[in-house]
Design a protein around this motif. Structure first.
Motif, PDB file in Angstrom:
ATOM      1  N   VAL A 169       0.873  -1.166   0.000  1.00 51.48           N
ATOM      2  CA  VAL A 169       0.000   0.000   0.000  1.00 51.48           C
ATOM      3  C   VAL A 169       0.913   1.219   0.000  1.00 51.48           C
ATOM      4  CG1 VAL A 169      -1.671   1.341   1.316  1.00 51.48           C
ATOM      5  CG2 VAL A 169      -1.899  -1.143   1.198  1.00 51.48           C
ATOM      6  N   LEU A 170       0.779   2.068  -1.000  1.00 48.31           N
ATOM      7  CA  LEU A 170       1.643   3.227  -1.172  1.00 48.31           C
ATOM      8  C   LEU A 170       0.802   4.497  -0.995  1.00 48.31           C
ATOM      9  CD1 LEU A 170       4.594   4.010  -2.066  1.00 48.31           C
ATOM     10  CD2 LEU A 170       3.653   4.229  -4.383  1.00 48.31           C
ATOM     11  N   VAL A 171       1.214   5.369  -0.067  1.00 47.89           N
ATOM     12  CA  VAL A 171       0.440   6.559   0.258  1.00 47.89           C
ATOM     13  C   VAL A 171       1.357   7.777   0.275  1.00 47.89           C
ATOM     14  CG1 VAL A 171      -1.167   7.611   1.895  1.00 47.89           C
ATOM     15  CG2 VAL A 171      -1.008   5.119   1.745  1.00 47.89           C
ATOM     16  N   GLU A 172       0.884   8.881  -0.287  1.00 55.11           N
ATOM     17  CA  GLU A 172       1.625  10.130  -0.251  1.00 55.11           C
ATOM     18  C   GLU A 172       1.308  10.864   1.053  1.00 55.11           C
ATOM     19  OE1 GLU A 172       2.527  13.549  -3.517  1.00 55.11           O
ATOM     20  OE2 GLU A 172       0.445  13.395  -2.844  1.00 55.11           O
ATOM     21  N   ALA A 173       2.304  10.991   1.921  1.00 57.60           N
ATOM     22  CA  ALA A 173       2.098  11.618   3.229  1.00 57.60           C
ATOM     23  C   ALA A 173       3.363  12.370   3.616  1.00 57.60           C
ATOM     24  CB  ALA A 173       1.713  10.561   4.268  1.00 57.60           C
ATOM     25  N   GLY A 174       3.936  12.067   4.806  1.00 59.76           N
ATOM     26  CA  GLY A 174       5.127  12.779   5.232  1.00 59.76           C
ATOM     27  C   GLY A 174       5.766  12.141   6.441  1.00 59.76           C
ATOM     28  N   PRO A 175       6.802  12.777   6.997  1.00 56.57           N
ATOM     29  CA  PRO A 175       7.539  12.182   8.119  1.00 56.57           C
ATOM     30  C   PRO A 175       6.689  11.986   9.370  1.00 56.57           C
ATOM     31  CG  PRO A 175       8.268  14.434   7.666  1.00 56.57           C
ATOM     32  CD  PRO A 175       7.412  14.025   6.524  1.00 56.57           C
ATOM     33  N   GLU A 176       5.757  12.905   9.651  1.00 57.12           N
ATOM     34  CA  GLU A 176       4.908  12.733  10.838  1.00 57.12           C
ATOM     35  C   GLU A 176       4.080  11.465  10.734  1.00 57.12           C
ATOM     36  OE1 GLU A 176       1.159  14.889  13.149  1.00 57.12           O
ATOM     37  OE2 GLU A 176       2.232  15.954  11.561  1.00 57.12           O
ATOM     38  N   GLN A 177       3.519  11.218   9.561  1.00 53.77           N
ATOM     39  CA  GLN A 177       2.712  10.021   9.376  1.00 53.77           C
ATOM     40  C   GLN A 177       3.578   8.752   9.399  1.00 53.77           C
ATOM     41  OE1 GLN A 177       2.369  12.844   7.250  1.00 53.77           O
ATOM     42  NE2 GLN A 177       0.771  13.513   8.694  1.00 53.77           N
ATOM     43  N   ALA A 178       4.810   8.866   8.911  1.00 54.05           N
ATOM     44  CA  ALA A 178       5.709   7.717   8.948  1.00 54.05           C
ATOM     45  C   ALA A 178       5.960   7.245  10.373  1.00 54.05           C
ATOM     46  CB  ALA A 178       7.034   8.067   8.276  1.00 54.05           C
ATOM     47  N   LEU A 179       5.871   8.166  11.334  1.00 50.84           N
ATOM     48  CA  LEU A 179       6.153   7.832  12.732  1.00 50.84           C
ATOM     49  C   LEU A 179       4.910   7.598  13.572  1.00 50.84           C
ATOM     50  CD1 LEU A 179       9.080  10.319  13.415  1.00 50.84           C
ATOM     51  CD2 LEU A 179       9.219   7.817  13.419  1.00 50.84           C
ATOM     52  N   THR A 180       3.722   7.793  13.013  1.00 47.82           N
ATOM     53  CA  THR A 180       2.523   7.707  13.847  1.00 47.82           C
ATOM     54  C   THR A 180       1.430   6.791  13.319  1.00 47.82           C
ATOM     55  OG1 THR A 180       1.570   9.677  12.780  1.00 47.82           O
ATOM     56  CG2 THR A 180       2.872  10.022  14.788  1.00 47.82           C
ATOM     57  N   TRP A 181       1.480   6.411  12.065  1.00 50.84           N
ATOM     58  CA  TRP A 181       0.356   5.684  11.501  1.00 50.84           C
ATOM     59  C   TRP A 181       0.275   4.221  11.920  1.00 50.84           C
ATOM     60  CZ3 TRP A 181      -0.379   7.645   5.779  1.00 50.84           C
ATOM     61  CH2 TRP A 181      -1.217   8.779   5.810  1.00 50.84           C
ATOM     62  N   ARG A 182       1.349   3.618  12.337  1.00 49.43           N
ATOM     63  CA  ARG A 182       1.246   2.236  12.800  1.00 49.43           C
ATOM     64  C   ARG A 182       2.334   1.951  13.821  1.00 49.43           C
ATOM     65  NH1 ARG A 182       3.579  -2.016   8.222  1.00 49.43           N
ATOM     66  NH2 ARG A 182       5.724  -1.312   8.262  1.00 49.43           N
ATOM     67  N   VAL A 183       2.157   0.874  14.551  1.00 51.26           N
ATOM     68  CA  VAL A 183       3.177   0.372  15.466  1.00 51.26           C
ATOM     69  C   VAL A 183       3.309  -1.123  15.216  1.00 51.26           C
ATOM     70  CG1 VAL A 183       3.841  -0.021  17.853  1.00 51.26           C
ATOM     71  CG2 VAL A 183       2.696   2.113  17.226  1.00 51.26           C
ATOM     72  N   GLY A 184       4.489  -1.534  14.856  1.00 55.09           N
ATOM     73  CA  GLY A 184       4.733  -2.952  14.625  1.00 55.09           C
ATOM     74  C   GLY A 184       4.893  -3.270  13.154  1.00 55.09           C
ATOM     75  N   HIS A 185       6.061  -3.811  12.809  1.00 53.67           N
ATOM     76  CA  HIS A 185       6.324  -4.229  11.438  1.00 53.67           C
ATOM     77  C   HIS A 185       7.120  -5.518  11.479  1.00 53.67           C
ATOM     78  CE1 HIS A 185      10.103  -2.373  12.492  1.00 53.67           C
ATOM     79  NE2 HIS A 185       9.616  -1.133  12.368  1.00 53.67           N
ATOM     80  N   MET A 186       7.618  -5.957  10.340  1.00 53.54           N
ATOM     81  CA  MET A 186       8.317  -7.235  10.253  1.00 53.54           C
ATOM     82  C   MET A 186       9.550  -7.291  11.124  1.00 53.54           C
ATOM     83  SD  MET A 186       8.220  -7.721   6.127  1.00 53.54           S
ATOM     84  CE  MET A 186       9.112  -6.173   5.925  1.00 53.54           C
ATOM     85  N   ARG A 187      10.154  -6.132  11.390  1.00 53.35           N
ATOM     86  CA  ARG A 187      11.440  -6.109  12.082  1.00 53.35           C
ATOM     87  C   ARG A 187      11.309  -5.894  13.590  1.00 53.35           C
ATOM     88  NH1 ARG A 187      10.523  -3.733   7.953  1.00 53.35           N
ATOM     89  NH2 ARG A 187      10.239  -1.643   8.804  1.00 53.35           N
ATOM     90  N   GLY A 188      10.132  -5.502  14.050  1.00 55.36           N
ATOM     91  CA  GLY A 188       9.956  -5.261  15.476  1.00 55.36           C
ATOM     92  C   GLY A 188       8.764  -4.357  15.745  1.00 55.36           C
ATOM     93  N   ASP A 189       8.799  -3.649  16.872  1.00 52.27           N
ATOM     94  CA  ASP A 189       7.632  -2.870  17.290  1.00 52.27           C
ATOM     95  C   ASP A 189       7.726  -1.396  16.909  1.00 52.27           C
ATOM     96  OD1 ASP A 189       9.618  -2.057  18.998  1.00 52.27           O
ATOM     97  OD2 ASP A 189       8.579  -2.614  20.845  1.00 52.27           O
ATOM     98  N   GLY A 190       8.522  -1.053  15.928  1.00 50.85           N
ATOM     99  CA  GLY A 190       8.641   0.332  15.494  1.00 50.85           C
ATOM    100  C   GLY A 190       7.525   0.741  14.551  1.00 50.85           C
ATOM    101  N   PRO A 191       7.412   2.040  14.269  1.00 52.98           N
ATOM    102  CA  PRO A 191       6.327   2.555  13.429  1.00 52.98           C
ATOM    103  C   PRO A 191       6.639   2.670  11.941  1.00 52.98           C
ATOM    104  CG  PRO A 191       7.474   4.383  14.437  1.00 52.98           C
ATOM    105  CD  PRO A 191       8.142   3.128  14.945  1.00 52.98           C
ATOM    106  N   LEU A 192       7.896   2.627  11.547  1.00 47.16           N
ATOM    107  CA  LEU A 192       8.249   3.026  10.184  1.00 47.16           C
ATOM    108  C   LEU A 192       7.590   2.165   9.111  1.00 47.16           C
ATOM    109  CD1 LEU A 192      12.013   4.046  10.096  1.00 47.16           C
ATOM    110  CD2 LEU A 192       9.974   5.489  10.168  1.00 47.16           C
ATOM    111  N   PRO A 193       7.263   2.769   7.961  1.00 43.10           N
ATOM    112  CA  PRO A 193       6.839   1.976   6.803  1.00 43.10           C
ATOM    113  C   PRO A 193       7.970   1.046   6.373  1.00 43.10           C
ATOM    114  CG  PRO A 193       6.399   4.316   6.479  1.00 43.10           C
ATOM    115  CD  PRO A 193       7.271   4.215   7.681  1.00 43.10           C
ATOM    116  N   ASP A 194       7.626   0.080   5.551  1.00 42.52           N
ATOM    117  CA  ASP A 194       8.635  -0.863   5.059  1.00 42.52           C
ATOM    118  C   ASP A 194       9.425  -0.275   3.899  1.00 42.52           C
ATOM    119  OD1 ASP A 194       7.697  -3.134   6.777  1.00 42.52           O
ATOM    120  OD2 ASP A 194       5.877  -2.764   5.625  1.00 42.52           O
ATOM    121  N   LEU A 195       8.877   0.767   3.287  1.00 44.39           N
ATOM    122  CA  LEU A 195       9.536   1.445   2.175  1.00 44.39           C
ATOM    123  C   LEU A 195       9.081   2.898   2.191  1.00 44.39           C
ATOM    124  CD1 LEU A 195       9.959   0.257  -1.454  1.00 44.39           C
ATOM    125  CD2 LEU A 195       8.698   2.369  -1.056  1.00 44.39           C
ATOM    126  N   PHE A 196      10.020   3.838   2.025  1.00 47.58           N
ATOM    127  CA  PHE A 196       9.615   5.229   1.897  1.00 47.58           C
ATOM    128  C   PHE A 196      10.718   6.048   1.226  1.00 47.58           C
ATOM    129  CE2 PHE A 196      11.306   4.677   6.160  1.00 47.58           C
ATOM    130  CZ  PHE A 196      12.001   5.830   6.493  1.00 47.58           C
TER     131      PHE A 196
END
Length: 251
Positions: A169-196
Motif C-alpha cells: 500500500v503506497l500513500v503520499e504523506a510525510g515524516p509525521e505520518q511515517a512515525l505515527t500511523w502504525r506500530v509494529g512491522h516485520m522487524r519489530g515494534d517500530g512505526p516506520l513503513p517498510d519502504l519510503f
C-alpha cells in the motif's frame, strides 16, 4: 521464506485457497466477497517484475475503478500507483547485495537497525529526524508491505507490486505520518513503513520481506550523517558486498 500475502487486493479481506492451486491456473485464492486472484510469490511466478496495480486476474482494466484517495486524520491522502515507483522498479537485483532492495542509482548505500540498548521507537525517530534535517520540505511516499500479519494502515487500498511481486500500500504523506500511523512491522515494534522516499527521490529506505534490517540509498553526505548518529548507527556498504549486518541473520 515467509508465505506471501493472502489478502484480497480488491477489498482487503482475507482469502482462502481455491480448488485450482496450480501456479499456471487461473486463480489461487478467493475472498468472502467472491474476488479471485493469484497469490504473489508462488512458485512459477515471475520475480522482480515491474510494478502494477494488483487486481483480479482477467478483469477488464476499464471496469476497475481504483481507489485514488483515502481518509485519515481529518484529511484525504493520495494512494500511489505503479507510476510513482517506476523510477526504481525493475532496477533491483536478485542476490545478497544492497541492490536487492535499493537500485544502483545513488552515490552511497548503508544498512541500519537499532543498536544494542536502543529501542525501535528511539532508533526510528532518529532516522526520520536526520532525514527531515537534510531533505527540503516535500511529501514522502510511504509503502506498507502487505504480509497478511502486519498493519498496512489502509487495508482496502489497492496495492502496487514490487520486488518479488510483493504487494505494497503506497500513500503520499510525510515524516509525521511515517512515525505515527502504525506500530509494529516485520522487524519489530517500530512505526516506520517498510519502504519510503521523498518526492524528489533523493534517497530510498527499504526493508525486504525476510530482512531484519533496513536498506538505504542516498548521497554520501546523508549516509555519513546517519552513520554519525549513535541512535541510528548506519553501516555503509558497497554494491558488491553482502548487505546483512554483522550479528544479524536472514530469516
Amino acid at each position: 521464506m515467509t508465505s506471501p500475502v493472502t489478502t484480497c487486493p480488491r477489498c482487503g479481506r482475507p482469502g482462502t485457497a481455491t480448488a485450482d492451486r496450480e501456479p499456471g491456473g487461473p486463480t489461487d485464492l478467493i475472498c468472502p466477497e467472491g474476488h479471485q486472484w493469484r497469490a504473489a510469490g508462488r512458485p512459477g511466478w515471475a520475480r522482480y517484475a515491474s510494478p502494477g496495480l494488483i487486481r483480479q486476474p482477467g478483469a477488464d482494466a476499464s471496469t476497475v475503478t481504483p481507489l485514488k484517495e483515502v481518509d485519515k486524520d481529518g484529511r484525504r491522502w493520495r494512494i500511489g500507483t505503479a507510476g510513482d515507483v517506476a523510477w526504481f522498479a525493475g532496477q533491483t537485483t536478485q542476490g545478497l547485495s544492497i541492490t536487492a532492495a535499493i537500485p544502483p542509482v545513488f552515490d552511497a548505500y548503508a544498512t541500519f537497525h537499532p543498536p544494542d540498548g536502543v529501542g525501535f521507537a528511539a532508533h526510528e525517530r532518529a532516522v526520520v529526524d536526520e532525514l527531515v534535517a537534510c531533505t527540503p520540505d516535500q511529501p514522502w511516499w510511504l509503502g506498507y508491505l502487505d504480509t497478511g500479519a502486519h498493519d498496512v494502515v489502509f487495508p482496502r487500498a489497492p496495492r502496487v507490486s514490487l520486488y518479488s511481486e510483493y504487494p505494497y500500500v503506497l500513500v503520499e504523506a510525510g515524516p509525521e505520518q511515517a512515525l505515527t500511523w502504525r506500530v509494529g512491522h516485520m522487524r519489530g515494534d517500530g512505526p516506520l513503513p517498510d519502504l519510503f522516499f521523498p518526492a524528489d527521490r533523493s534517497w530510498l529506505v527499504s526493508a525486504l520481506w525476510d530482512d531484519t534490517w533496513t536498506d538505504f540509498g542516498a548521497s554520501a553526505a546523508v549516509v555519513a550523517r546517519l552513520q554519525r548518529n549513535p541512535l541510528v548507527a548506519a553501516r555503509p556498504v558497497s554494491l558488491d558486498e553482502d548487505a546483512c549486518p554483522p550479528g544479524l541473520t536472514r530469516e
